[in-house]
Design a protein around this motif. Structure first.
Motif, PDB file in Angstrom:
ATOM      1  N   HIS A  55       0.925  -1.445   0.183  1.00 52.03           N
ATOM      2  CA  HIS A  55       0.021   0.129  -0.007  1.00 52.03           C
ATOM      3  C   HIS A  55       0.571   1.532   0.301  1.00 52.03           C
ATOM      4  N   GLY A  56       1.961   0.973   0.729  1.00 56.37           N
ATOM      5  CA  GLY A  56       3.693   2.278   0.707  1.00 56.37           C
ATOM      6  C   GLY A  56       3.813   2.689  -1.126  1.00 56.37           C
ATOM      7  N   LEU A  57       3.333   1.883  -1.765  1.00 52.94           N
ATOM      8  CA  LEU A  57       4.008   2.071  -2.770  1.00 52.94           C
ATOM      9  C   LEU A  57       3.362   2.156  -3.385  1.00 52.94           C
ATOM     10  N   ARG A  58       1.248   1.581  -3.560  1.00 59.63           N
ATOM     11  CA  ARG A  58       0.929   2.271  -4.656  1.00 59.63           C
ATOM     12  C   ARG A  58       0.119   3.425  -4.010  1.00 59.63           C
ATOM     13  N   PHE A  59       0.716   4.066  -3.004  1.00 58.75           N
ATOM     14  CA  PHE A  59       0.124   4.799  -2.234  1.00 58.75           C
ATOM     15  C   PHE A  59       1.685   6.304  -3.133  1.00 58.75           C
ATOM     16  N   ASP A  60       2.591   5.913  -2.727  1.00 62.75           N
ATOM     17  CA  ASP A  60       3.494   6.335  -3.964  1.00 62.75           C
ATOM     18  C   ASP A  60       2.942   6.599  -5.307  1.00 62.75           C
ATOM     19  N   TRP A  61       2.503   5.575  -6.223  1.00 59.89           N
ATOM     20  CA  TRP A  61       2.400   5.300  -6.889  1.00 59.89           C
ATOM     21  C   TRP A  61       1.410   6.631  -7.746  1.00 59.89           C
ATOM     22  N   LYS A  62       0.218   6.826  -6.852  1.00 56.72           N
ATOM     23  CA  LYS A  62      -0.773   8.044  -6.857  1.00 56.72           C
ATOM     24  C   LYS A  62       0.196   8.831  -6.700  1.00 56.72           C
ATOM     25  N   LEU A  63       0.594   9.350  -5.621  1.00 57.57           N
ATOM     26  CA  LEU A  63       1.235  10.793  -5.805  1.00 57.57           C
ATOM     27  C   LEU A  63       1.715  10.873  -6.914  1.00 57.57           C
ATOM     28  N   ALA A  64       2.423  10.412  -7.580  1.00 58.38           N
ATOM     29  CA  ALA A  64       3.607  10.508  -8.805  1.00 58.38           C
ATOM     30  C   ALA A  64       2.869  10.339  -9.812  1.00 58.38           C
ATOM     31  N   LYS A  65       1.670   9.385  -9.902  1.00 58.07           N
ATOM     32  CA  LYS A  65       0.963  10.237 -10.748  1.00 58.07           C
ATOM     33  C   LYS A  65      -0.004  11.119 -10.310  1.00 58.07           C
ATOM     34  N   LEU A  66      -0.359  12.138  -9.405  1.00 60.04           N
ATOM     35  CA  LEU A  66      -1.256  13.092  -9.119  1.00 60.04           C
ATOM     36  C   LEU A  66       0.589  14.342  -9.640  1.00 60.04           C
ATOM     37  N   HIS A  67       1.024  14.343  -8.956  1.00 58.23           N
ATOM     38  CA  HIS A  67       2.113  15.175  -9.815  1.00 58.23           C
ATOM     39  C   HIS A  67       1.934  14.982 -11.231  1.00 58.23           C
ATOM     40  N   LEU A  68       2.242  14.189 -12.232  1.00 59.55           N
ATOM     41  CA  LEU A  68       2.376  14.336 -13.640  1.00 59.55           C
ATOM     42  C   LEU A  68       0.879  14.963 -13.757  1.00 59.55           C
ATOM     43  N   ASP A  69      -0.211  14.402 -13.438  1.00 57.52           N
ATOM     44  CA  ASP A  69      -1.423  15.326 -14.230  1.00 57.52           C
ATOM     45  C   ASP A  69      -1.331  16.407 -14.090  1.00 57.52           C
TER      46      ASP A  69
END
Length: 277
Positions: A55-69
């Motif tokens: 879940h920590g990695l999924r959370f980090d993935w989501k943060l990166a996606k929000l940053h890119l968006d």
């Protein structure tokens, strides 16, 4: 708000711990079962699901996606389409790794993605302080640009492994270097950053030297095939950022590699593209 901050810190701490987890490792090819995943949507925590390191990695993935968006919303796709295209590809790769339970691989790629997005944000902020990023008048030209960048990126990041304790470029990869160099002659705005890597065998200092020698050998052949030296930069990460975690012969071979970033001056590339039509 305090609860949200606490949750974020907890997730990030968990993701750091996963750097010491074990990976399932890739099958022969480009990442095994994780590469077959195409859906890129993850929720940080699923309802009624026990909290685990993934879940920590999924959370980090989501943060990166929000940053890119956010960068795309600010116009990064129009000022830096090549950089955005590569960041999107990396984001999708991480999603496939998470789907395949390749935790250490996803963690490594998230580190790379964070640096890539931070660099893109700095460049975008500078451009936006001077001008605006708007869609090009000719959208087909933009698509052609991205197709060229993707073709070069794909050529240079496949079959890019090295034999044990060697910096000799393998013949199949040499063919890719020749194709990429020939394609780049038409587009002088495109430059390359070649990063050398080593497996975990040997000392840190030795791996650093060997990985740099691998990058320099790739640069040497690109120059033999006609590229100017100024268009190719080299650096070494030694064994500090393996593509996969483990010590099987296949994984060690995969980690003995070069990784290549394609850097494009978007304005010059658009001019070259128009002239070639």
């Amino acid at each position: 708000m305090d609860v949200i901050l606490a949750l974020k810190k907890t997730m990030i701490a968990i993701s750091c711990l996963t750097m010491f987890a074990c990976s399932n490792g890739p099958e022969e090819g480009r990442g095994g079962m994780a590469e077959q995943y195409t859906n890129s949507e993850f929720a940080p925590v699923m309802p009624d699901e026990p909290l685990g390191p993934e879940h920590g990695l999924r959370f980090d993935w989501k943060l990166a996606k929000l940053h890119l968006d956010t960068l795309v919303d600010q116009g990064a796709k129009w000022c830096f389409p090549a950089a955005v295209a590569q960041a999107e590809e990396k984001q999708n790769r991480i999603a496939r790794e998470l789907a395949g339970d390749l935790w250490i691989d996803a963690a490594n790629d998230i580190v790379i993605q964070r640096k890539r997005l931070n660099d893109l944000e700095l460049k975008l902020n500078y451009v936006l302080s001077q001008a605006r990023c708007v869609p090009p008048r000719n959208r087909s030209t933009l698509e052609s640009q991205l197709a060229v960048v993707k073709q070069i990126f794909d050529l240079l990041n496949v079959d890019n492994q090295f034999a044990f304790n060697s910096s000799e470029v393998n013949p199949k990869y040499m063919g890719h270097l020749a194709q990429a160099a020939n394609l780049m002659k038409t587009y002088p705005a495109i430059e390359l950053q070649v990063t050398g890597h080593a497996d975990a065998t040997g000392t840190e200092e030795y791996n650093e030297r060997l990985a740099l020698e691998r990058a320099k050998q790739v640069k040497r052949y690109l120059m033999i095939f006609g590229l100017e030296e100024a268009r190719i930069s080299t650096l070494s990460l030694g064994s500090s950022l393996p593509l996969y975690d483990g010590d099987t012969p296949g994984i060690m071979l995969t980690n003995r590699r070069v990784s290549i970033e394609v850097i494009a001056d978007e304005a010059e590339l658009e001019t070259a593209m128009r002239d070639s039509l």
